[in-house]
Design an enzyme around this catalytic site. Sequence first.
Site, mmCIF file in Angstrom:
data_model
loop_
_atom_site.group_PDB
_atom_site.id
_atom_site.type_symbol
_atom_site.label_atom_id
_atom_site.label_comp_id
_atom_site.label_asym_id
_atom_site.label_seq_id
_atom_site.Cartn_x
_atom_site.Cartn_y
_atom_site.Cartn_z
ATOM 1 C CE1 TYR A 145 -3.576 2.656 0.600
ATOM 2 C CE2 TYR A 145 -2.171 3.395 2.398
ATOM 3 C CZ TYR A 145 -3.241 3.606 1.546
ATOM 4 O OH TYR A 145 -3.964 4.772 1.650
ATOM 5 C CE LYS A 149 -3.475 5.138 -1.966
ATOM 6 N NZ LYS A 149 -4.450 5.618 -2.959
#
Length: 252
Positions: A145, A149
């Site tokens: 994750y 990002k």
Amino acid sequence: MKALITGASSGIGREFARILASRGWDLIIAARSTDKLNALKDELSVVNVRVITIDLSREEDAFDLYEHLCDENIDMLINNAGFGAYGEFEDVPLERELELIHTNVCSLHILTKLFLRDMIERDSGTLINVGSMAGFSSGPKLSAYYASKNYVVRLTEAIHEELRRKKSNVKVSVLCPGPVNTNFNDVANVSFSVKGLDPRFVAEYALKKAEKGKMVIIPGKLMKAAKFFERFLSEKALTKTSYDIQNSKSGK
């Protein structure tokens, strides 16, 4: 004016839709949950709302979405779809990580490039990519994750500078909130010790800053302070700190 919002069935995406509808924008709302999208459409009946059921973990769906809408003038694109997966890197199922990468990175990249080209040709439009404070560091136990990002943040920053050099009227921003009160926790299987921001506040703040051409949008004083003090820590120290923060989150 017309806006396309991915991941619009809940959280920040849903609040973007509500705010823009209150301003008279027509909406195209896309997500996997048809029922939730239709409920939102009924709620926002004062404007024209079109529902598109789509799974952006499949890259072909991103291409199909553009092909379906390429003849329309999309004045604002909000790439909000995304999710996290919690756990040690070796333990998180590879299939889940690939779904995450396809959603958070590949489909976002596809939609950004294709719709941005149209905006540049018209020399108008606003694009908001929803990143995260996770985009500024590594994230042990949320490694994929955080990495995804980082991609979103750096890609958007680069595009913003390219457009600035061209003196383009197209506005491109990346929204980087910290914890927000959404269903992210349930999907990622974590709980946060820090109180999350209200998604309505985050969406309103993002729209205000995006309209002014802000490149990186960080809502909330706490996250602004955290970003400021990060510059005084080494990458190793930041990673250690990040591990301690992630380790305090309990899997459900």
